[in-house]
Write an enzyme that holds these catalytic residues in place. Structure first.
Site, PDB file in Angstrom:
ATOM      1  N   GLU A 601       0.791  -1.063   0.199  1.00 40.93           N
ATOM      2  CA  GLU A 601       0.076  -0.095   0.092  1.00 40.93           C
ATOM      3  C   GLU A 601       1.037   1.382   0.003  1.00 40.93           C
ATOM      4  O   GLU A 601       0.371   2.529  -0.158  1.00 40.93           O
ATOM      5  CB  GLU A 601      -0.904  -0.020   1.071  1.00 40.93           C
ATOM      6  CG  GLU A 601      -0.424  -0.337   2.546  1.00 40.93           C
ATOM      7  CD  GLU A 601      -1.383  -0.611   3.554  1.00 40.93           C
ATOM      8  OE1 GLU A 601      -2.609  -0.315   3.171  1.00 40.93           O
ATOM      9  OE2 GLU A 601      -0.957  -0.849   4.753  1.00 40.93           O
ATOM     10  N   ASP A 625      -5.076   2.733   0.394  1.00 43.49           N
ATOM     11  CA  ASP A 625      -3.849   3.563   0.828  1.00 43.49           C
ATOM     12  C   ASP A 625      -3.037   3.530  -0.476  1.00 43.49           C
ATOM     13  O   ASP A 625      -2.526   4.794  -0.847  1.00 43.49           O
ATOM     14  CB  ASP A 625      -3.047   3.020   1.758  1.00 43.49           C
ATOM     15  CG  ASP A 625      -3.742   3.395   3.223  1.00 43.49           C
ATOM     16  OD1 ASP A 625      -4.080   4.567   3.202  1.00 43.49           O
ATOM     17  OD2 ASP A 625      -3.803   2.416   3.878  1.00 43.49           O
TER      18      ASP A 625
HETATM   19  C1  PEP Z   1      -6.084  -0.523   2.272  1.00 40.02           C
HETATM   20  O1  PEP Z   1      -5.265   0.330   2.610  1.00 40.02           O
HETATM   21  O2  PEP Z   1      -6.478  -0.756   1.041  1.00 40.02           O
HETATM   22  C2  PEP Z   1      -6.632  -1.235   3.499  1.00 40.02           C
HETATM   23  C3  PEP Z   1      -7.244  -2.572   3.051  1.00 40.02           C
HETATM   24  O3  PEP Z   1      -6.193  -1.250   4.594  1.00 40.02           O
HETATM   25  P1  PEP Z   1      -7.333   0.320   5.501  1.00 40.02           P
HETATM   26  O4  PEP Z   1      -8.440   0.541   4.701  1.00 40.02           O
HETATM   27  O5  PEP Z   1      -7.476  -0.595   6.722  1.00 40.02           O
HETATM   28  O6  PEP Z   1      -6.089   1.317   5.631  1.00 40.02           O
HETATM   29 MG    MG Z   2      -4.309   0.428   4.446  1.00 33.70          MG
END
Ligand code: PEP
Ligand code: MG
Length: 752
Positions: A601, A625
């Site tokens: 990410e 992210d």
């Molecule tokens: C993401 O970043 O795509 C993810 C799944 O983590 P979070 O949404 O918890 O940051």
């Molecule tokens: Mg994330």
């Protein structure tokens, strides 16, 4: 000038009436700018003209009457060009339009700035002077700054003012709390007792006050048990967790102890409840984490419930003769629970967001919800509403053609839901025989979605933040073991991927505040936990202990940006595993060493995939992210929401690069961001070669249906074609048509 600017904006914001606010604005601006006249022209979306909304200098009787058609006059020109116009002598300008009713004759110089909100011109702010002269640069920038700041205030006040008329009809915009559409009559609910209105009173009969408190505590506890039981029996057993939060507060010895203490200090039982609740609400309301801020609403609801029982005898269950749309200032989970399911069509709440328990419950029950329409709803009682839970729009008595369209959508949805339910126990396999895995993203809604979802192939992402957020200190190892074991045992025989703590960014711990200028680029996820190995080790050990005898655990690291982070985390996992194995070997046998993966990410990992591969067992792409960091667009900022796009060509290239590298280095890879649960997203990802997708439970069935209607070879051709188009709209259109051809066009309404 800055102080004056602030004062003007503050006064206008404080005014509850749009006309008054505009009059005040004109007067203040004229004074501050030492002008001879200040006027505001506003335009409603449906009107083909600007209307003089307020003036200090022109004839007062022209207010509400003088109109300037679009594209005419200097005001029209400003609206059209969307830029400031500064004229030494307006009367000689070719666009000048004389408004006889306004008595504008004596004014010569003219400075006008457009008032623009979210790319729409709402009006024009004008100052004029009798003297022929050009306004100075400082005056220009003052007016532009003022107009920009006022745009939001005016947009808001306009909508608020609109609602104060009983005949008003139109659209109000809120947040999409739960998908779906409903048409029905508004039923406006008001609490019988409002916390703020209860007057504090002293008592001199302490034992009686203690008895009264104990009695209502028991009553409300029994009511909550009844509600939880009712939801346990509903098909969405997970929603019961929402009531557990209430029960938890009600049984919290600290909370109850504080109320008893207030009684000891001489307050009546009701006053004691009020005092304690108000203090707690203030604490929660100041938290920066959205989820925790929402808990203020739970305390308010619980307090009002206790007070209702203390002040009145309860009138019994709500009696409704026909289905309604529940509209209220604040909707609690308990209020929803009091309305029979077959009488509740949708909910509309002035306060709250997608994290409110009302929204969580509405999603679990499949009821459309619109949250956060910041208005007073008194005059909506009994009026016909359309609640669009996809877009967050609330339509008040719309035209019959609009109603017809929404009725068609509702019919289509009902058909689609039936269709999706048919694949619940079928394989997630494409028409050309390619098997994919559909996993669950769990954990964020206070454990509300961890209950066994038998349509899913396991848990692809368990976010562990909530057990940390719901406390006033870091949870102990034993507390964590308990919470993780619950998840792992819900999925015996299926994989569960637990992510280590990802706080920071927009997820804050109340007892561990991190104050940073730029939290999404700051101390977040693995960066924080590696700096605190004592916290990280406890979490790893808790996960390992929770997995004893189940062997379905894998562990994933969030926010990894460099290889060293992985190496250090691996060493800590080795140590945790050795220690837990040594402690438990005698009693419970060997603990399987879990597979370790990273979230992809942070864009820096895109350039280190070859080196990353030997260090971990699997990758999982966090598209939420990844999109945010690749495009430099804050994922939570409504102002830039329209440029946050996980199908942006740059994100697509990154996704292709990741799957190619995963194949080359033989690393299993999944997608766990929102893109996996998006109908077009999943088609694009399948075409690229992805086969493992993790998503919210509300998406699993429809994505399974889409998978079963698709052919990988066709999707691959479509992707080639789509990539040759430079325009993102065309790209989405191509995959959108693929869905439409399979009768799934209706899905494109949501989330796209
Ligand atoms: C993401 O970043 O795509 C993810 C799944 O983590 P979070 O949404 O918890 O940051
Ligand atoms: Mg994330």
């Amino acid at each position: 000038m800055l102080r004056e600017l602030r004062e003007i904006v503050q006064r206008v914001t404080a005014s509850s009436d749009l006309n008054e606010a505009m009059a005040e604005l004109a007067q203040q601006t004229r004074q501050v700018m030492l002008a001879d006249c200040c006027s505001i022209y506003l335009r409603r979306e449906e009107d083909p003209f600007y209307l003089l909304a307020a003036t200090d200098g022109l004839a007062p009787e022209a207010v509400g009457r003088a109109r300037i058609p679009l594209g005419e006059g200097i005001v029209g020109l400003i609206g059209e060009k969307e830029e400031l116009i500064n004229l030494a002598d307006a009367q000689h300008h070719p666009s000048f339009k004389y408004l006889p009713e306004a008595h504008e004759d004596e004014f010569r110089s003219f400075l006008g700035a457009p008032i623009i909100h979210q790319r729409k011109t709402l009006g024009v702010l004008v100052v004029q002077q009798k003297q022929v002269r050009l306004f100075e640069e400082g005056e220009e920038s003052f007016l532009v700054t003022l107009a920009a700041q006022l745009a939001t205030v005016i947009a808001h006040a306009e909508a608020r003012g609109n609602l104060s008329s009983r005949n008003w009809h139109g659209m109000l915009r809120g947040l999409a709390g739960s998908p779906g559409v409903a048409i029905g009559k508004a039923w406006v609910w008001r609490p019988k007792v409002e916390l703020d209105r209860v007057r504090l009173r002293r008592a001199d009969d302490l034992p009686v006050q203690h008895q009264r408190l104990e009695k209502v505590l028991q009553q409300v506890e029994a009511e909550l048990d009844g509600m939880a039981l009712r939801f346990k029996e509903s098909p969405s057993g997970e929603s019961v967790a929402v009531f557990e939060v209430y029960q938890y507060i009600l049984k919290d010895p600290v909370f109850i102890g504080l109320i008893r203490e207030e009684i000891e200090h001489g307050w009546t039982a009701g006053s004691a409840v009020k005092r304690v609740c108000e203090k707690q609400i203030a604490q929660f309301a100041n938290m920066s984490d959205l989820y925790l801020r929402e808990r203020a609403a739970d305390i308010r609801d619980l307090g009002q419930r206790l007070l209702t029982r203390l002040i009145h005898e309860d009138d019994g269950p709500l009696a409704l003769s026909e289905p309604i749309i529940l509209v209220a200032d604040e909707i609690s989970a308990t209020l929803i629970a009091e309305i029979p399911r077959n009488k509740l069509m949708a909910i509309v709440s002035a306060r709250g967001s997608i994290n409110s328990h009302a929204a969580i419950l509405a999603r679990a029950m499949g009821i459309p919800a619109v949250m956060g329409i910041d208005h007073s709803f008194e005059l909506l009682e009994n009026r016909l509403l359309v609640v669009d839970g996809y877009t967050g729009e609330l339509l008040v008595e719309p035209a019959s053609s609009v109603l017809k369209e929404y009725r068609r959508v509702i019919a289509e949805e009902a058909q689609m839901d039936e269709l999706f339910a048919t694949v619940r126990h079928e394989a997630s396999r494409t028409l050309d025989g390619v098997q994919v895995s559909l996993l669950l993203n769990a954990g964020l809604s206070a454990d509300a979605d961890i209950a066994m979802n038998d349509a899913a192939d396991g848990v692809g992402l368990f976010r562990t933040e909530i057990p940390f957020m719901m406390r006033d200190r870091f949870p102990s190892e034993q507390e964590q073991v308990h919470s993780y074991r619950r998840v792992l045992t819900s999925y015996v025989g299926k994989p569960v991927c637990m992510r280590t703590l990802d706080v920071g960014g927009d997820k804050q711990l109340p007892y561990f505040p991190i104050v940073e200028e730029n939290p999404f680029l700051g101390w977040r996820g693995i960066r924080l936990t590696l700096d605190h190995p004592e916290i990280f080790l406890v979490q790893l050990k808790a996960m390992l202990r929770a997995s004893i005898g189940l062997d379905n655990l894998s562990i994933m690291l969030p926010m990894v940006g460099s290889l060293d982070e992985v190496r250090v985390a691996r060493r800590l996992l080795d140590r945790a595993w050795r220690e837990v194995s040594a402690e438990t070997a005698d009693e419970q046998g060997i603990i399987r060493y879990p597979s370790l993966g990273v979230m992809i990410e942070v864009p820096s990992l895109l350039y280190q995939l070859a080196e990353l591969a030997p260090l971990v067992d699997f990758w999982s792409v966090g598209t939420n992210d990844l999109t945010q960091y690749l495009l430099a667009v804050d994922r939570n900022n409504g102002r830039v929401a329209d440029i946050y796009d996980s199908l942006h060509p740059a994100v697509l290239r990154a996704l292709q690069q990741i799957i190619d590298a995963a194949r080359k280095h033989a690393r299993p890879v999944s997608i766990c961001g929102e893109l996996a649960g998006d109908p077009i997203g999943v088609l694009v990802l399948m075409a690229m070669g992805y086969r493992r997708f993790s998503m919210n439970n509300s998406n699993i069935m429809r994505i399974k249906y889409i998978v079963r209607q698709s052919r990988i070879d066709e999707l691959q051709k479509l992707l080639q074609e789509a990539l040759s188009h430079r325009h993102v709209g065309a790209f989405k259109g191509i995959f959108g048509r693929y869905l439409e051809e399979r009768g799934l066009g209706g899905l494109l309404r949501s989330g796209l």
